[in-house]
Motif scaffolding. Structure first.
Motif, mmCIF file in Angstrom:
data_model
loop_
_atom_site.group_PDB
_atom_site.id
_atom_site.type_symbol
_atom_site.label_atom_id
_atom_site.label_comp_id
_atom_site.label_asym_id
_atom_site.label_seq_id
_atom_site.Cartn_x
_atom_site.Cartn_y
_atom_site.Cartn_z
ATOM 1 N N THR A 19 -38.797 -15.447 43.602
ATOM 2 C CA THR A 19 -38.074 -16.578 43.643
ATOM 3 C C THR A 19 -38.232 -17.103 42.275
ATOM 4 O OG1 THR A 19 -40.058 -18.050 44.399
ATOM 5 C CG2 THR A 19 -38.264 -17.215 46.187
ATOM 6 N N MET A 20 -39.106 -16.910 41.531
ATOM 7 C CA MET A 20 -39.103 -17.323 40.252
ATOM 8 C C MET A 20 -39.077 -16.499 39.233
ATOM 9 S SD MET A 20 -42.314 -19.356 38.165
ATOM 10 C CE MET A 20 -42.247 -20.878 38.904
ATOM 11 N N GLU A 21 -38.093 -16.546 37.921
ATOM 12 C CA GLU A 21 -37.856 -15.547 37.000
ATOM 13 C C GLU A 21 -39.068 -14.585 36.524
ATOM 14 O OE1 GLU A 21 -38.465 -15.784 33.509
ATOM 15 O OE2 GLU A 21 -39.434 -17.527 33.510
ATOM 16 N N PRO A 22 -38.891 -13.246 36.123
ATOM 17 C CA PRO A 22 -40.019 -12.620 35.708
ATOM 18 C C PRO A 22 -40.301 -12.581 34.455
ATOM 19 C CG PRO A 22 -38.213 -10.990 36.351
ATOM 20 C CD PRO A 22 -37.659 -12.702 36.727
ATOM 21 N N TYR A 23 -39.364 -13.077 33.645
ATOM 22 C CA TYR A 23 -39.380 -12.734 32.208
ATOM 23 C C TYR A 23 -40.408 -13.434 31.400
ATOM 24 C CZ TYR A 23 -35.198 -10.013 33.601
ATOM 25 O OH TYR A 23 -34.558 -9.130 34.122
ATOM 26 N N SER A 24 -40.812 -14.496 31.729
ATOM 27 C CA SER A 24 -41.774 -15.279 31.160
ATOM 28 C C SER A 24 -42.842 -14.551 30.787
ATOM 29 C CB SER A 24 -42.000 -16.649 31.577
ATOM 30 O OG SER A 24 -40.861 -17.593 31.460
ATOM 31 N N ASN A 25 -43.323 -13.618 31.579
ATOM 32 C CA ASN A 25 -44.739 -12.992 31.774
ATOM 33 C C ASN A 25 -44.477 -11.611 31.120
ATOM 34 O OD1 ASN A 25 -46.052 -15.079 32.959
ATOM 35 N ND2 ASN A 25 -45.187 -14.495 35.050
ATOM 36 N N LEU A 26 -43.330 -11.005 30.479
ATOM 37 C CA LEU A 26 -43.075 -9.923 30.017
ATOM 38 C C LEU A 26 -43.062 -9.968 28.441
ATOM 39 C CD1 LEU A 26 -40.347 -8.390 32.467
ATOM 40 C CD2 LEU A 26 -42.866 -8.195 32.593
ATOM 41 N N SER A 27 -43.384 -8.883 28.014
ATOM 42 C CA SER A 27 -43.257 -8.764 26.465
ATOM 43 C C SER A 27 -42.067 -8.398 26.008
ATOM 44 C CB SER A 27 -44.044 -7.602 25.804
ATOM 45 O OG SER A 27 -43.893 -6.520 26.412
ATOM 46 N N ARG A 28 -41.489 -9.055 24.797
ATOM 47 C CA ARG A 28 -40.277 -8.998 24.289
ATOM 48 C C ARG A 28 -39.099 -9.996 25.026
ATOM 49 N NH1 ARG A 28 -37.256 -4.600 24.269
ATOM 50 N NH2 ARG A 28 -36.243 -5.067 22.143
ATOM 51 N N PHE A 29 -39.737 -10.587 26.104
ATOM 52 C CA PHE A 29 -38.963 -11.709 26.661
ATOM 53 C C PHE A 29 -39.147 -13.088 26.552
ATOM 54 C CE2 PHE A 29 -37.847 -7.530 28.677
ATOM 55 C CZ PHE A 29 -36.607 -7.549 28.705
ATOM 56 N N GLY A 30 -39.693 -13.277 25.223
ATOM 57 C CA GLY A 30 -39.781 -14.777 25.191
ATOM 58 C C GLY A 30 -38.782 -15.908 25.239
ATOM 59 N N HIS A 31 -38.855 -16.820 25.952
ATOM 60 C CA HIS A 31 -37.680 -17.650 26.039
ATOM 61 C C HIS A 31 -37.620 -18.683 24.806
ATOM 62 C CE1 HIS A 31 -35.713 -17.421 29.916
ATOM 63 N NE2 HIS A 31 -37.094 -17.187 30.595
ATOM 64 N N VAL A 32 -36.198 -18.975 24.378
ATOM 65 C CA VAL A 32 -36.053 -19.573 23.172
ATOM 66 C C VAL A 32 -35.215 -20.888 23.695
ATOM 67 C CG1 VAL A 32 -34.981 -19.870 20.942
ATOM 68 C CG2 VAL A 32 -36.142 -17.837 21.831
ATOM 69 N N GLY A 33 -35.471 -22.171 23.195
ATOM 70 C CA GLY A 33 -34.696 -23.389 23.488
ATOM 71 C C GLY A 33 -35.350 -24.112 24.632
ATOM 72 N N ASN A 34 -34.645 -25.150 25.081
ATOM 73 C CA ASN A 34 -34.921 -25.972 26.108
ATOM 74 C C ASN A 34 -34.431 -25.609 27.582
ATOM 75 O OD1 ASN A 34 -36.485 -27.691 24.169
ATOM 76 N ND2 ASN A 34 -34.378 -28.591 23.606
ATOM 77 N N ASP A 35 -33.610 -24.782 27.631
ATOM 78 C CA ASP A 35 -32.687 -24.429 28.821
ATOM 79 C C ASP A 35 -33.368 -23.132 29.641
ATOM 80 O OD1 ASP A 35 -31.027 -26.624 28.114
ATOM 81 O OD2 ASP A 35 -29.646 -25.184 27.032
ATOM 82 N N GLY A 36 -34.470 -22.390 29.152
ATOM 83 C CA GLY A 36 -34.590 -21.239 29.964
ATOM 84 C C GLY A 36 -36.439 -21.303 30.126
ATOM 85 N N GLY A 37 -36.684 -20.515 31.138
ATOM 86 C CA GLY A 37 -38.051 -20.466 31.334
ATOM 87 C C GLY A 37 -38.401 -21.044 32.745
ATOM 88 N N GLY A 38 -39.030 -20.410 33.575
ATOM 89 C CA GLY A 38 -39.581 -21.013 34.723
ATOM 90 C C GLY A 38 -38.222 -21.235 35.727
ATOM 91 N N GLU A 39 -37.007 -20.628 35.479
ATOM 92 C CA GLU A 39 -35.977 -20.695 36.456
ATOM 93 C C GLU A 39 -36.421 -20.340 37.976
ATOM 94 O OE1 GLU A 39 -34.090 -20.194 32.493
ATOM 95 O OE2 GLU A 39 -35.749 -19.638 33.442
ATOM 96 N N THR A 40 -36.118 -21.136 38.975
ATOM 97 C CA THR A 40 -36.634 -20.730 40.381
ATOM 98 C C THR A 40 -35.546 -20.900 41.301
ATOM 99 O OG1 THR A 40 -39.013 -21.729 39.632
ATOM 100 C CG2 THR A 40 -38.318 -21.431 42.069
ATOM 101 N N VAL A 41 -35.606 -20.177 42.298
ATOM 102 C CA VAL A 41 -34.283 -20.168 43.281
ATOM 103 C C VAL A 41 -35.198 -21.024 44.529
ATOM 104 C CG1 VAL A 41 -33.164 -18.847 45.160
ATOM 105 C CG2 VAL A 41 -33.404 -17.698 42.827
ATOM 106 N N ALA A 42 -34.523 -22.022 44.619
ATOM 107 C CA ALA A 42 -35.178 -23.089 45.726
ATOM 108 C C ALA A 42 -34.568 -22.849 47.007
ATOM 109 C CB ALA A 42 -34.559 -24.525 45.213
ATOM 110 N N SER A 43 -33.345 -22.405 47.188
ATOM 111 C CA SER A 43 -32.857 -21.981 48.359
ATOM 112 C C SER A 43 -33.077 -20.775 49.190
ATOM 113 C CB SER A 43 -31.321 -22.700 48.763
ATOM 114 O OG SER A 43 -30.897 -22.398 49.858
#
Length: 299
Positions: A64-88
């Protein structure tokens, strides 16, 4: 008091009539609509199939939470990405063309310095190739990004990424790019940037260590992550090489929920025959080397 209220109500109606609220979808920031296919999710499909498989969703393996924050070469940049979660829970329950296949990683890059990432978002990929926000239906929104020209890149945790050849004009109205269309130019030589399946382009699968290279044999090869995933899986106490690992793992090349190193339907063979051999058949029909290195076409 009643007359005062009536006067102000009429004044408000008059103001609204002179300044109607726009029904436009224009928003602050950048809105993006992208279409892309994954080779792994197309493996096993019949000629003429136009939808990817959604085995990970059907087997309830999608996080339900995006996997990329914990992977190498996939660092989030800016204020709009990181920790995206499917709530429903309904988002992962939907079936058909709009069913979710997996998470993808979207980058907006500078229009001149193409290796400069301006902003990122994690997003959901539907079976028909549409990339949507975490509600499962909406176009992707970068509220903190100024309208302008950007190169758009789509990346995945075990596939090569792809990027637009030209910068797109993006803003509050949805911008669109179809990476599956063979008539649209992408960055790098077309035969290297993506693979053609059933007349549509798909991202090359098999980058199991997400290092931007496809290697079957030799230093840094993509078979080793699969081997270690299987051999040292929590349930594989006897260190059996044909142990079947289930779940959501980068070692699962065809995104069917199984990571298999040895035995029927193993991912090692799929990497060799469907990815590496397919690349050589397309690009080097007279040459084949198991330790040849295929490089991702991203700057």
């Amino acid at each position: 008091m009643k007359k005062y209220f009536l006067f102000n109500a009429n004044l408000l109606l008059a103001f609204i009539s002179l300044n109607p609220i726009s029904a436009s979808t224009t928003k602050l920031g950048v809105i993006l609509q992208v279409k892309v296919f994954l080779q792994g999710a197309m493996m096993g499909q019949q000629p003429g199939d136009t939808l990817m498989r959604d085995d990970l969703r059907a087997k309830a393996y999608l996080p339900t939470m995006e996997p990329y924050s914990n992977l190498s070469r996939f660092g989030h940049v800016g204020n709009d990405g990181g920790g995206e979660t499917v709530a429903s829970p309904a988002v992962f329950q939907l079936e058909g063309p709009d069913a979710i296949v997996d998470w993808v990683f979207i980058e907006l890059r500078d229009k001149v310095e193409m290796d400069s990432v301006v902003a990122t978002r994690s997003a959901l990929l539907q079976r028909d190739g549409d990339v949507v926000d975490v509600d499962g239906v909406s176009a992707l929104h970068f509220p903190s990004v100024a309208a302008g020209e950007y190169h758009v890149a789509v990346r995945h945790r075990n596939h090569f990424g792809v990027m637009t050849e030209s910068a797109l004009v993006l803003g509050g109205e949805p911008g669109y790019f179809d990476f599956t269309n063979i008539d649209y130019d992408t960055h790098g030589a077309d035969q290297f940037s993506q693979v053609i399946i059933n007349g549509k382009r798909s991202l090359w699968g098999g980058d199991l260590n997400h290092d931007g290279r496809l290697i079957f044999q030799g230093p840094g090869n993509d078979v080793y992550p699969l081997f270690t995933q299987v051999l040292f899986a929590p349930g594989n106490t006897a260190l059996i090489p044909n142990f079947v690992v289930t779940g959501y793992h980068e070692s699962d090349i065809d995104l069917d929920g199984y990571s298999i190193y040895m035995g029927p339907g193993n991912d090692r063979q799929k990497l060799y025959t469907e990815v590496m051999a397919g690349f050589y058949a397309l690009c080097y029909p007279c040459l084949f080397s198991c330790n040849f290195v295929i490089i991702e076409c991203l700057p």
